[in-house]
Design a protein around this motif. Structure first.
Motif, PDB file in Angstrom:
ATOM      1  N   GLN A  93     -54.475   0.511 -28.826  1.00  0.00           N
ATOM      2  CA  GLN A  93     -53.446   2.219 -28.824  1.00  0.00           C
ATOM      3  C   GLN A  93     -53.824   3.492 -27.697  1.00  0.00           C
ATOM      4  O   GLN A  93     -55.248   2.639 -27.410  1.00  0.00           O
ATOM      5  N   LEU A  94     -52.395   3.897 -27.112  1.00  0.00           N
ATOM      6  CA  LEU A  94     -52.899   5.230 -26.002  1.00  0.00           C
ATOM      7  C   LEU A  94     -52.882   6.152 -27.570  1.00  0.00           C
ATOM      8  O   LEU A  94     -52.460   7.121 -27.880  1.00  0.00           O
ATOM      9  N   GLY A  95     -54.280   7.351 -26.627  1.00  0.00           N
ATOM     10  CA  GLY A  95     -54.520   8.585 -26.969  1.00  0.00           C
ATOM     11  C   GLY A  95     -54.778   9.421 -25.540  1.00  0.00           C
ATOM     12  O   GLY A  95     -54.611   8.639 -24.565  1.00  0.00           O
ATOM     13  N   ILE A  96     -53.882  10.398 -25.906  1.00  0.00           N
ATOM     14  CA  ILE A  96     -53.729  11.457 -24.597  1.00  0.00           C
ATOM     15  C   ILE A  96     -54.168  12.545 -25.049  1.00  0.00           C
ATOM     16  O   ILE A  96     -54.351  13.344 -25.924  1.00  0.00           O
ATOM     17  N   ILE A  97     -55.164  13.349 -23.912  1.00  0.00           N
ATOM     18  CA  ILE A  97     -55.937  14.592 -23.845  1.00  0.00           C
ATOM     19  C   ILE A  97     -55.186  14.759 -22.466  1.00  0.00           C
ATOM     20  O   ILE A  97     -55.548  14.577 -21.454  1.00  0.00           O
ATOM     21  N   PRO A  98     -54.170  15.925 -22.230  1.00  0.00           N
ATOM     22  CA  PRO A  98     -53.228  16.285 -21.254  1.00  0.00           C
ATOM     23  C   PRO A  98     -54.484  17.637 -20.455  1.00  0.00           C
ATOM     24  O   PRO A  98     -55.105  18.750 -21.094  1.00  0.00           O
ATOM     25  N   SER A  99     -54.380  17.728 -19.904  1.00  0.00           N
ATOM     26  CA  SER A  99     -54.943  18.407 -18.577  1.00  0.00           C
ATOM     27  C   SER A  99     -54.524  18.787 -17.002  1.00  0.00           C
ATOM     28  O   SER A  99     -55.737  19.184 -16.468  1.00  0.00           O
ATOM     29  N   GLY A 100     -53.546  18.338 -17.102  1.00  0.00           N
ATOM     30  CA  GLY A 100     -52.548  18.292 -15.704  1.00  0.00           C
ATOM     31  C   GLY A 100     -52.404  19.625 -15.185  1.00  0.00           C
ATOM     32  O   GLY A 100     -51.987  20.351 -16.171  1.00  0.00           O
ATOM     33  N   THR A 101     -51.323  19.433 -14.953  1.00  0.00           N
ATOM     34  CA  THR A 101     -50.037  20.582 -13.830  1.00  0.00           C
ATOM     35  C   THR A 101     -49.120  20.816 -15.368  1.00  0.00           C
ATOM     36  O   THR A 101     -48.435  21.642 -15.622  1.00  0.00           O
ATOM     37  N   SER A 102     -47.916  19.280 -15.248  1.00  0.00           N
ATOM     38  CA  SER A 102     -47.052  19.642 -15.729  1.00  0.00           C
ATOM     39  C   SER A 102     -47.056  19.381 -17.156  1.00  0.00           C
ATOM     40  O   SER A 102     -46.358  19.812 -17.878  1.00  0.00           O
ATOM     41  N   ASP A 147     -60.212  -0.317 -29.033  1.00  0.00           N
ATOM     42  CA  ASP A 147     -58.845   0.230 -30.192  1.00  0.00           C
ATOM     43  C   ASP A 147     -57.623   0.604 -28.926  1.00  0.00           C
ATOM     44  O   ASP A 147     -57.055   0.822 -30.186  1.00  0.00           O
ATOM     45  N   ILE A 148     -58.540   1.878 -28.347  1.00  0.00           N
ATOM     46  CA  ILE A 148     -58.197   2.666 -28.553  1.00  0.00           C
ATOM     47  C   ILE A 148     -58.030   2.763 -26.584  1.00  0.00           C
ATOM     48  O   ILE A 148     -59.746   2.785 -25.769  1.00  0.00           O
ATOM     49  N   VAL A 149     -57.978   3.707 -26.146  1.00  0.00           N
ATOM     50  CA  VAL A 149     -57.274   3.810 -24.275  1.00  0.00           C
ATOM     51  C   VAL A 149     -56.759   5.224 -24.219  1.00  0.00           C
ATOM     52  O   VAL A 149     -55.885   5.217 -24.492  1.00  0.00           O
ATOM     53  N   ILE A 150     -57.830   6.307 -24.144  1.00  0.00           N
ATOM     54  CA  ILE A 150     -57.162   7.743 -23.854  1.00  0.00           C
ATOM     55  C   ILE A 150     -57.372   7.770 -22.515  1.00  0.00           C
ATOM     56  O   ILE A 150     -58.386   8.282 -21.683  1.00  0.00           O
ATOM     57  N   ALA A 151     -56.359   8.328 -21.818  1.00  0.00           N
ATOM     58  CA  ALA A 151     -56.174   9.017 -20.703  1.00  0.00           C
ATOM     59  C   ALA A 151     -55.991  10.277 -20.804  1.00  0.00           C
ATOM     60  O   ALA A 151     -55.261  10.805 -21.419  1.00  0.00           O
ATOM     61  N   ALA A 152     -57.077  10.876 -20.012  1.00  0.00           N
ATOM     62  CA  ALA A 152     -57.310  12.481 -20.190  1.00  0.00           C
ATOM     63  C   ALA A 152     -57.057  12.731 -18.261  1.00  0.00           C
ATOM     64  O   ALA A 152     -57.930  12.800 -17.734  1.00  0.00           O
ATOM     65  N   GLY A 153     -55.578  13.644 -18.132  1.00  0.00           N
ATOM     66  CA  GLY A 153     -55.792  14.474 -16.939  1.00  0.00           C
ATOM     67  C   GLY A 153     -53.860  14.329 -16.861  1.00  0.00           C
ATOM     68  O   GLY A 153     -53.799  14.707 -18.321  1.00  0.00           O
ATOM     69  N   GLY A 154     -53.700  14.288 -15.983  1.00  0.00           N
ATOM     70  CA  GLY A 154     -52.085  14.480 -15.517  1.00  0.00           C
ATOM     71  C   GLY A 154     -50.555  14.103 -16.065  1.00  0.00           C
ATOM     72  O   GLY A 154     -51.843  12.295 -16.299  1.00  0.00           O
ATOM     73  N   ASP A 155     -49.883  13.457 -15.362  1.00  0.00           N
ATOM     74  CA  ASP A 155     -49.228  12.151 -15.668  1.00  0.00           C
ATOM     75  C   ASP A 155     -48.857  11.376 -15.250  1.00  0.00           C
ATOM     76  O   ASP A 155     -49.099  10.156 -15.184  1.00  0.00           O
ATOM     77  N   GLY A 156     -50.038  12.182 -13.366  1.00  0.00           N
ATOM     78  CA  GLY A 156     -49.773  10.334 -12.490  1.00  0.00           C
ATOM     79  C   GLY A 156     -51.194   9.994 -13.665  1.00  0.00           C
ATOM     80  O   GLY A 156     -51.225   8.505 -13.451  1.00  0.00           O
TER      81      GLY A 156
END
Length: 314
Positions: A85-94, A59-68
């Protein structure tokens, strides 16, 4: 209970995500998401994992990392007619997209946003057979993001890009000729840099494309024309002040499609990753993804709603 697939880059940012992983999984489970993990191992792995998640009916794909990492996940999701649906956990540089969406920087707090389940439609840019979320760019200045070592980014964060840029300044200033064709205008000129933006936050600069909106159905095109070194130094100062769109060395306009013809082969940088050649057709796929976001972002922008009405979409 909804099923979520967490795709994370263990080397992103300051490599802190694996330390936080037990808390992240616990919080997602508490929010009613049955979550499994995939740690990326090599370039392109996140795209493959995202495509597999679609096929397996998550149901949901979560991208955890940076913009790449987000870029790869989006390229895995975008080709399908029906997408999670797209979930985001930010853990990158920018973390440009996370900033554009006003997501919390804290990883566990970002899980709260995902767990609340509020979604907003997000445009996706497409060029050739590649997709992008933040930006497509070409010009010798874009070599900085590609050539900055990941270890340097881990240690120095955003300052790593500036350090690499200063190191290569003498070799970066090489103009190239392009022809740009869009419904709004046709331009032919010598330039240093072209940016096709979907988000206002690019490379850590929050207002580089200040009028860009991820939900307006438009791409923001910013071109830096050929200029002398002192003029470019002045332009950098204008960027820092947010006054660069008024500079005569900058061409700026919005469009939903753009054809680019270059007099020489130029590498295309998509969301900080190499993605083929500059020459080709750029277009925006309005509202192509449903991204989980804070409550204030939930409604589509006025521009995007008007665009949908004009196209007969509902």
């Amino acid at each position: 209970m909804k099923r979520a697939r967490l795709i994370y880059n263990p080397t992103a940012g300051k490599e802190g995500i694996e330390r936080q992983l037990p808390r992240i999984l616990q919080r997602l489970e508490e929010k009613g998401l049955e979550t499994s993990c995939h740690a990326t191992r090599h370039p392109g792995d996140a795209s493959h994992a995202a495509a597999e998640a679609v096929k397996r009916g998550f149901d949901i794909v979560i991208a955890a990392g940076g913009d790449g990492t987000i870029h790869e996940v989006v390229n895995g999701l975008a080709p399908f007619s029906s997408r999670p649906q797209l979930g985001i956990i930010p853990s990158g540089t920018s973390n440009d997209l996370a900033r554009a969406l006003h997501l919390p920087r804290d990883m566990v707090a970002a899980c709260e946003v995902i767990g609340e389940g509020r979604a907003c439609p997000m445009d996706v840019g497409r060029v050739q057979n590649h997709y992008f979320i933040n930006v497509a760019a070409a010009g010798f200045l874009t070599e900085v993001t590609h050539q900055t070592p990941s270890r340097l980014k881990t240690v120095l964060g955003q300052f790593a890009y500036y350090a690499k840029g200063l190191e290569k300044l003498g070799t970066l200033l090489r103009p190239f000729r392009v022809r740009l064709e869009s419904p709004q205008k046709i331009v032919e000129d010598e330039i240093y840099l072209i940016i096709v933006a979907n988000s206002p936050s690019i490379g850590g600069f929050d207002q580089l494309a200040a009028q860009a909106d991820i939900g307006d159905g438009l791409l923001d095109v910013l071109v830096v024309r050929k200029a002398s070194l002192p003029e470019l130094v002045h332009l950098v100062g204008s960027v820092l002040k947010g006054e660069h769109l008024d500079d005569e060395r900058v061409l700026y306009f919005q469009t939903d499609r753009l054809e680019v013809i270059s007099d020489k082969p130029m590498k295309l940088n998509l969301d900080g990753e190499w993605g083929g050649d500059l020459a080709g057709r750029f277009e925006t796929l309005a509202g192509h993804l449903s991204v989980l976001c804070p409550a204030e972002n939930q409604a589509p922008s006025g521009k995007w709603k008007k665009l949908r009405h004009r196209r007969g979409e509902h």
